[in-house]
Write a protein that holds these residues in place. Structure first.
Motif, PDB file in Angstrom:
ATOM      1  N   ARG A  34     125.329 104.030  36.099  1.00  0.00           N
ATOM      2  CA  ARG A  34     126.079 104.749  35.001  1.00  0.00           C
ATOM      3  C   ARG A  34     126.347 105.827  35.070  1.00  0.00           C
ATOM      4  O   ARG A  34     126.289 106.939  34.368  1.00  0.00           O
ATOM      5  CB  ARG A  34     124.656 105.213  34.348  1.00  0.00           C
ATOM      6  CG  ARG A  34     123.932 104.037  33.481  1.00  0.00           C
ATOM      7  CD  ARG A  34     123.264 104.018  32.275  1.00  0.00           C
ATOM      8  NE  ARG A  34     122.363 103.188  31.935  1.00  0.00           N
ATOM      9  CZ  ARG A  34     122.228 102.513  30.627  1.00  0.00           C
ATOM     10  NH1 ARG A  34     123.053 103.389  29.754  1.00  0.00           N
ATOM     11  NH2 ARG A  34     122.058 101.835  29.897  1.00  0.00           N
ATOM     12  N   SER A 236     116.796 102.690  32.655  1.00  0.00           N
ATOM     13  CA  SER A 236     117.799 104.111  32.926  1.00  0.00           C
ATOM     14  C   SER A 236     118.576 103.818  31.313  1.00  0.00           C
ATOM     15  O   SER A 236     118.931 105.049  31.101  1.00  0.00           O
ATOM     16  CB  SER A 236     119.105 102.899  33.610  1.00  0.00           C
ATOM     17  OG  SER A 236     119.011 102.036  33.023  1.00  0.00           O
ATOM     18  N   SER A 237     118.320 103.079  30.564  1.00  0.00           N
ATOM     19  CA  SER A 237     118.740 103.062  29.351  1.00  0.00           C
ATOM     20  C   SER A 237     117.566 104.094  28.071  1.00  0.00           C
ATOM     21  O   SER A 237     117.981 104.851  28.148  1.00  0.00           O
ATOM     22  CB  SER A 237     118.182 101.167  29.201  1.00  0.00           C
ATOM     23  OG  SER A 237     118.753 102.109  26.894  1.00  0.00           O
ATOM     24  N   SER A 240     118.791 107.900  28.799  1.00  0.00           N
ATOM     25  CA  SER A 240     120.382 107.516  28.460  1.00  0.00           C
ATOM     26  C   SER A 240     119.975 108.162  27.356  1.00  0.00           C
ATOM     27  O   SER A 240     118.985 108.236  26.882  1.00  0.00           O
ATOM     28  CB  SER A 240     121.167 106.739  28.525  1.00  0.00           C
ATOM     29  OG  SER A 240     120.915 105.941  27.115  1.00  0.00           O
TER      30      SER A 240
END
Length: 259
Positions: A34, A236-237, A240
């Motif tokens: 990302r 990681s999501s 975000s």
């Protein structure tokens, strides 16, 4: 000539404890995909840490590995200075995401757990998380995010896990308080609680013991044990912008274990 509005924004930076293997490693790799750079810690396995640095760099992102025993609060001042220097090398003063992931395993019945073992769990899983987060707060950007790693064992009970699960339970309470107290800085704080995951944690017993693997799979709605990729991608999501309004929550990532 690009204008100020069209110039690329500086890369986000994550600090991950215990990033040389397992869930921490996978989180660093997913963040790298990302475009997030990582400073991560390792305790003793430098070769593994160097492999993670190389893997992150292959994605075009940056990473640096710093040695730290997260159970030794005396090392935190020196570690914070190392983080400052690493950030300066990247032209930054602060980082954006803190993932308190480092941990140790423990399996013993309540009546056989020693004071030394309990102290060790406390130092790594609660005291270390508490004071390392405190030490790093001046380096965390306003509007940043913190993820504390807990365990499905705070909801499910398995004999032999009471000391470990109790420390993780304390971290879940701390998470809610941090979400409240850091709110004025717009820092969101959440807990991610993985179920049983096939890593080398606890000697790789979920990954390498067929009987235990089947036991967990049979008790899980989705019919298998977790994989590091199931957890790293979720973290990681969560970090975000897609999840910017999630705060003060315990999110279990277990495939529906014992529902």
């Amino acid at each position: 000539m690009p204008t100020a509005d069209t110039q690329a924004k500086p890369a986000r930076i994550a600090l991950i404890t215990g990033g040389s293997r397992g869930i921490g490693r996978n989180t660093a790799l997913h963040l790298a995909q990302r475009g997030v750079d990582s400073i991560f810690t390792y305790n003793s396995r430098q070769a593994d840490a160097e492999q993670v640095v190389a893997a992150v760099r292959e994605t075009g992102s940056k990473a640096i590995a710093l040695q730290l025993d997260t159970g030794d609060t005396r090392a935190f001042d020196a570690f914070a200075k190392q983080v400052r220097h690493a950030l300066a090398d990247w032209g930054a003063e602060r980082f954006d995401y803190l993932v308190n992931n480092a941990g140790t395993s423990h399996h013993a019945p309540f009546d056989q757990t020693t004071e030394e073992e309990l102290d060790s769990l406390y130092n790594v899983h609660f005291k270390g998380v508490f004071f390392l987060t405190q030490k790093l707060l001046p380096l965390l950007n306003d509007g940043g995010r913190i993820v504390n790693i807990s365990s499905g064992l705070t909801r499910m009970t398995f004999p032999g896990s009471s000391p470990y699960a109790s420390m993780k339970g304390a971290v879940e309470v701390l998470t809610r308080y941090l979400a409240k107290e850091l709110g004025p800085r717009r820092i969101a704080v959440n807990t991610v609680a993985p179920g049983a995951v096939a890593t080398d944690f606890s000697g790789g017993m979920v990954r390498d013991n067929p009987e235990l693997n089947k036991l967990v799979s049979d008790a899980t709605a989705l019919g298998r044990v977790g994989l590091p990729d199931d957890i790293g991608s979720m973290i990681s999501s969560l970090l975000s912008e897609d999840n910017r309004w999630v705060n003060g929550q315990r999110i279990e990532v277990s495939g529906g274990a014992m529902v």
